[in-house]
Write an enzyme that holds these catalytic residues in place. Sequence first.
Site, PDB file in Angstrom:
ATOM      1  N   PHE A 253       0.832  -1.207   0.000  1.00  0.00           N
ATOM      2  CA  PHE A 253       0.000   0.000   0.000  1.00  0.00           C
ATOM      3  C   PHE A 253       0.867   1.257   0.000  1.00  0.00           C
ATOM      4  O   PHE A 253       0.623   2.199  -0.745  1.00  0.00           O
ATOM      5  CB  PHE A 253      -0.902   0.053   1.240  1.00  0.00           C
ATOM      6  CG  PHE A 253      -2.253  -0.540   1.014  1.00  0.00           C
ATOM      7  CD1 PHE A 253      -3.140   0.036   0.129  1.00  0.00           C
ATOM      8  CD2 PHE A 253      -2.641  -1.672   1.694  1.00  0.00           C
ATOM      9  CE1 PHE A 253      -4.391  -0.511  -0.081  1.00  0.00           C
ATOM     10  CE2 PHE A 253      -3.889  -2.233   1.497  1.00  0.00           C
ATOM     11  CZ  PHE A 253      -4.763  -1.654   0.608  1.00  0.00           C
TER      12      PHE A 253
ATOM     13  N   GLU B 265     -13.039  -9.791  10.683  1.00  0.00           N
ATOM     14  CA  GLU B 265     -12.058 -10.295   9.709  1.00  0.00           C
ATOM     15  C   GLU B 265     -10.942 -10.940  10.531  1.00  0.00           C
ATOM     16  O   GLU B 265      -9.804 -10.486  10.549  1.00  0.00           O
ATOM     17  CB  GLU B 265     -11.504  -9.145   8.863  1.00  0.00           C
ATOM     18  CG  GLU B 265     -10.639  -9.603   7.694  1.00  0.00           C
ATOM     19  CD  GLU B 265      -9.999  -8.422   6.942  1.00  0.00           C
ATOM     20  OE1 GLU B 265     -10.092  -7.279   7.424  1.00  0.00           O
ATOM     21  OE2 GLU B 265      -9.386  -8.663   5.886  1.00  0.00           O
TER      22      GLU B 265
ATOM     23  N   HIS C  55     -16.596  -8.182   5.522  1.00  0.00           N
ATOM     24  CA  HIS C  55     -16.072  -9.526   5.769  1.00  0.00           C
ATOM     25  C   HIS C  55     -16.987 -10.371   6.650  1.00  0.00           C
ATOM     26  O   HIS C  55     -17.567 -11.337   6.195  1.00  0.00           O
ATOM     27  CB  HIS C  55     -14.650  -9.508   6.355  1.00  0.00           C
ATOM     28  CG  HIS C  55     -13.649  -8.965   5.405  1.00  0.00           C
ATOM     29  ND1 HIS C  55     -13.289  -9.627   4.256  1.00  0.00           N
ATOM     30  CD2 HIS C  55     -12.946  -7.811   5.419  1.00  0.00           C
ATOM     31  CE1 HIS C  55     -12.395  -8.901   3.606  1.00  0.00           C
ATOM     32  NE2 HIS C  55     -12.177  -7.791   4.292  1.00  0.00           N
TER      33      HIS C  55
ATOM     34  N   ASP D  25      -9.375  -5.868  -2.432  1.00  0.00           N
ATOM     35  CA  ASP D  25      -8.161  -5.185  -2.914  1.00  0.00           C
ATOM     36  C   ASP D  25      -7.673  -5.768  -4.233  1.00  0.00           C
ATOM     37  O   ASP D  25      -6.642  -6.442  -4.278  1.00  0.00           O
ATOM     38  CB  ASP D  25      -7.048  -5.333  -1.869  1.00  0.00           C
ATOM     39  CG  ASP D  25      -7.422  -4.730  -0.546  1.00  0.00           C
ATOM     40  OD1 ASP D  25      -7.444  -3.497  -0.443  1.00  0.00           O
ATOM     41  OD2 ASP D  25      -7.731  -5.495   0.385  1.00  0.00           O
TER      42      ASP D  25
HETATM   43 ZN    ZN Z   1     -11.535  -4.346   3.287  1.00  0.00          ZN
END
Ligand code: ZN
Length: 502
Positions: free
Chosen positions: A204, A352, A377, A435
């Site tokens: 990232f 998550e 999630h 992502d």
């Molecule tokens: Zn996420």
Amino acid sequence: MVISLCLVLVTYVPLLWFVREIDGMPDPARRDLLMRQEASRQTGGLLMLTAAEQRLDARLHLLKEQEMSAALFPPALHFFKSKPLIRQSAVFKLLQKMPKGAALHIHGSSLVGVEWLIRNVTYRPHCYICFTWDNSVRFAFSARQPFPRWDCFYWQLLETLRSRIGDNAGFDNSLIEHLTLITDDPDGDYPNQDVVWEKFEKAFIAAAGLITHAPVLRDYFYQGLKELHDDNVMYAELRSGLSRTYELDGTIHDKIWFLNMFQEVTQKFIKDYPDFLGARIIISVHRARSLSEVKAAVQEAIQLKKEFPDIVAGFDMVGRENTGKTLWYFREALSLPNELGEELPFFFHAGETDDEGTEVDQNILDAILFNTSRIGHGYALAHHPLAKELSRKRNIAVELCPISNQVLKLVSDLRNHPAAVLMSEGHPMVISSDDPSLFGTTGLSYDFYEAFVGIGGLKANLGTLKELAVNSIRFSSMPPHLKDAGLAVWQNKWDDFVSDHS
Ligand SMILES: [Zn+2]
Ligand SMILES: *[C@@H]1O[C@H](CO)[C@@H](O)[C@H](O)[C@H]1NC(C)=O
Ligand SMILES: *[C@@H]1O[C@H](CO)[C@@H](O)[C@H](O)[C@H]1NC(C)=O
């Protein structure tokens, strides 16, 4: 006493009935009925399919059976290994053509396929690169040599470096390794969650210098919407921190600039592709921040939502749950909208995690207590019967991102994903990709494949797919009249899809 007696009766009556049934050969008609009743509970289980839909469903069923009996079953493998198999799959090719509705869980900073980042962005003029001491990279666009910083001492013009190395293909592949999690040996390279998350956060940071360059970000969002549209997705809600963006001369733009730019790009995209419904932003703050910072961020989000009612959908906390602060830790910040009498819908990442019974594991219940609109999630939800009941009753959809959960090491064989339980009981749910840049996916088809073939198994059918697509519009943050209009557009596309392939 009266209450407990009632409970006893309620629990024993069906059991007695069952005991009578197992006395001798079960009645085949009754068995058939029970099986149909059970199937009707799954996602899409109550939908009546048209004749054409039934034909397509039969085709899908056959194709799925073939894939399940092949030597290598993609959902059982790590996505970095199964991706080439999935690309050849006939089910996948159908899923690509299917109108999938909306993508409700994607991070803005990981929206665009890495190919485009490398081939388009890093070949632009004035792009500098720097290699850090911990074997990561930083990028910066600058009219002149960037100043050294604590993590980056020696900046080189990428164009010069490329011509010195002379092997563009090899060099570009090394950049892909820096900007994504992709590797040939995921199990060896990522032995545990800590290692994979560390690489995740590094990637990232590496991409940030590229995409926060203002002219790049404009094209980046356009390209991101295009990749979704190419995959037959018609609407998106992006988690984004509204990063500050910079120009070549060093000028810095603020959040208002960001939101104006995002609105302009979205409007331009809708003009170019009128069947696209739009895109919105869920303002996201990292859970590593302090309570006072998050309080300020919530207040700012309330304000920005008022200024950009068509663009700002709400608020979320992002970053790894296991090592970050819990939602409960931020309770004073998260109760601000209610206390101030302001409206700020929440779209919390929660559950998550596979750390059952820890403080982190409570995020899922807290998300619901804070009136979250959806659950990002919800991997842990199947283990929380009460939270599950509440989210079902209040129609709080789970945003299931199968490939993300696998790559970030919550589950290896996707047939064992706990969402299989949720799907079999028709829990409100949508499918998303989390992502795409980091996992090497584009659009939603890869995640739909894993959910439909791996998690759903043979019993997931065309009704399941239809309900998941409809859910994505129904559970979006669009106001009711836009949802209705969106559903009508989607239905036309769906009917075309079914008649083309049945
Ligand atoms: Zn996420
Ligand atoms: C990058 O993409 C933009 C539009 O998205 C295009 O105008 C430009 O020519 C591309 N640049 C390169 C180097 O491919
Ligand atoms: C819960 O959220 C919904 C959607 O944002 C909102 O309409 C409702 O007023 C909220 N309820 C409470 C008790 O905050």
